[in-house]
Enzyme design. Structure first.
Site: not given
Ligand code: GLU
Length: 414
Positions: A81, A156-157, A233
Site C-alpha cells: 500500500t 504491511t500484511d 500486525k
Molecule cells: N495486502 C497488501 C500487502 O500486504 C496490501 C496491504 C498493505 O500494504 O498494507 O502488501
C-alpha cells in the site's frame, strides 16, 4: 458533460463560482467527478460546470537534492500500500509507484538524508516467497556496504515475516528499517508520509538492527521502532496496527521533532556488529495451528513430504492433545519440533501440566517467548545453515533478539 476525453488528466474547472483543480475521474452517474489533491472526490452537474481546462501537472518531479552534510540512505521498494495510489482508470488501488516517486511525494525526507532508490518488486506482500527474502537480503547486504542505513518499503500484511527473515540472514552494523502504510498515499487519512519520514529518522539513528517503523497511535504524533523479530500486525486496518510482542518497542520517533527517544538500552547499536550474510533457508518447514479435535496425521503428511522443521502453535502454555504424543515422538527422531503458543503474549512452559511433560519427553522443544511465525523463520534459517542436531541446539538460543529471558506483563499493554 461527457468527461471521457479528460478522464485521468489534470484539469482546472470553473464551477459554483470557484476554481477547482484535480484529476478527472471516471463517473458512472453522468456527473463530472474531480479528485482533489487532498484525496476527496467532488461531483459537479452539467448545470454547475462552467469551464473545464486541461492543465500541466501541478508538481514537477522532485529533483533529488544531495546535501554533503546529510547521511546517504537507500530505499528499496517492494510494493504494498505504501507504494500504491488510485488507478484513475479503474478506481482500484494498485501498486504503481517506484521508490523515487514515493520520495517525490514526501519531500521532507530530503531534509533528513540523501536518498537513492530502487524498485526491487512491485508486489503485494502476501505474494512474498522465501526466494524474495533471499534476494532482498542480498540487495540490503550490498546497500549496507555503501549507505548509512537502508529503508525497505513493504506491504504491511507480511512485513513482520520479512523483517524476521532479514534479521536472521543479516548481521548488520547499521539500521535496516521496514516501513509500510495501512492507507495509500492519496487518501486523506494516509499514514504513508509520516511512516516514511519516521523511517528515515530511524535509518539515520545509532541503531544496528532490523526493525519495523509504523504509526504508534491513531494520531500523527509518533511512530514506534519495533524490533523486527518481536513484532506482529495485530489489526487489519488501524494505522497503529503493529505491536511489539513480549518485548517493548525499541523506541519511538517524534514526527514533528524528527527525534528518536529510545526505550530499550539492550539493543544492537550502529557499528556493533560486522556486516555478514548467511542467506540459505530451508523451505520445508511448517507452522501448524492446533485446534481441539485436530488429528495428528497432518504431522505425518508433512513428514512424508520431507519436512524436517515443525513449529506448533499450541494452546496456552504450549499444549496439544495427548493423542499427538506418539506421532510427535516419531517425528522428533529426525526433525526439529518447536512449541509456541496461540496466546501470542507470554512464554511456553511445558513443565507445568502432564501434557507438557509428555511433549518434552517426546523431544518437543519449548519455543520460549517467540512468536510462532518468528520461530518458523528461525527454523528455516537454522535448517538452511546447520544440520538437525545443531539446529535443535541453536533454536533454544537467542540469535537476533527473538528470545527474551523474562516476560514482563506490562509489555502486553504496549
Ligand atoms: N495486502 C497488501 C500487502 O500486504 C496490501 C496491504 C498493505 O500494504 O498494507 O502488501
Amino acid at each position: 458533460m461527457d468527461n471521457s476525453e479528460v478522464t485521468g488528466k489534470r484539469v482546472k474547472i470553473r464551477a459554483k463560482n470557484r476554481i477547482f483543480e484535480g484529476i478527472a475521474m471516471p463517473s458512472a452517474t453522468g456527473s463530472f467527478v474531480l479528485k482533489l489533491d487532498n484525496g476527496y472526490n467532488v461531483g459537479f452537474t452539467d448545470y454547475e460546470l462552467l469551464e473545464v481546462k486541461e492543465v500541466e501537472k501541478a508538481e514537477e518531479r522532485l529533483e533529488l537534492f544531495r546535501s554533503p552534510d546529510l547521511p546517504d540512505v537507500k530505499i528499496i521498494s517492494t510494493g504494498g500500500t505504501i507504494a500504491s495510489k488510485v488507478d484513475y482508470n479503474t478506481g482500484a488501488v494498485t501498486s504503481q509507484f517506484t521508490a523515487e516517486e514515493i520520495v517525490a511525494d514526501v519531500p521532507e525526507i530530503a531534509e533528513i538524508c540523501n536518498i537513492d532508490a530502487m524498485l526491487l518488486y512491485n508486489i503485494l506482500s502476501e505474494n512474498m516467497k522465501v526466494q524474495h527474502w533471499i534476494e532482498l537480503a542480498g540487495e540490503v547486504y550490498s546497500a549496507l556496504k555503501k549507505y548509512e542505513g537502508v529503508i525497505i518499503t513493504h506491504g504491511t500484511d507480511t512485513m513482520a515475516y520479512t523483517a524476521s527473515a532479514l534479521a536472521f540472514m543479516l548481521s548488520t552494523p547499521k539500521p535496516v528499517i521496514l516501513v509500510g502504510a495501512q492507507r495509500s498515499s492519496d487518501r486523506p487519512s494516509s499514514d504513508a508520509a509520516m511512516n516514511l519520514v519516521c523511517s528515515a529518522v530511524a535509518a539515520t539513528s545509532d541503531l544496528g538492527e532490523v526493525s519495523v517503523v509504523m504509526h504508534a497511535t491513531t494520531s500523527d504524533d509518533y511512530c514506534y521502532i519495533h524490533r523486527g523479530v518481536k513484532v506482529r500486525k495485530c489489526h487489519t486496518s488501524r494505522r497503529d496496527a503493529f505491536k511489539s510482542v513480549n518485548f517493548p518497542p525499541l523506541g519511538r520517533v517524534d514526527y514533528s521533532r524528527r527525534e528518536v527517544e529510545w526505550f530499550v538500552e539492550d539493543r544492537f547499536r550502529r557499528g556493533e556488529r560486522e556486516l555478514r550474510i548467511a542467506d540459505r533457508m530451508e523451505e520445508k518447514c511448517v507452522l501448524i495451528k492446533f485446534f481441539p479435535g485436530m488429528k495428528p496425521d497432518v504431522l505425518n503428511y508433512y513428514h512424508d513430504e520431507g519436512y524436517r522443521g515443525f513449529v506448533i502453535e499450541g494452546t496456552g502454555l504450549g499444549h496439544v492433545s495427548t493423542d499427538w504424543i506418539d506421532t510427535l515422538k516419531d517425528i522428533c527422531d529426525d526433525s526439529v519440533v518447536v512449541m509456541t503458543s496461540q496466546c501470542i503474549w507470554g512464554r511456553i512452559c511445558d513443565r507445568v501440566y502432564d501434557t507438557g511433560r509428555y511433549l518434552l519427553r517426546a523431544g518437543v522443544i519449548e519455543g520460549e517467548d517467540m512468536l510462532p511465525e518468528v520461530a518458523l523463520i528461525k527454523l528455516m534459517w537454522l535448517l538452511g545453515n546447520y544440520d538437525v542436531e545443531k539446529a535443535r541446539e541453536l533454536v533454544r538460543e537467542n540469535i537476533a533478539g527473538e528470545i527474551t529471558m523474562s516476560t514482563r506483563y506490562w509489555e502486553a499493554e504496549v
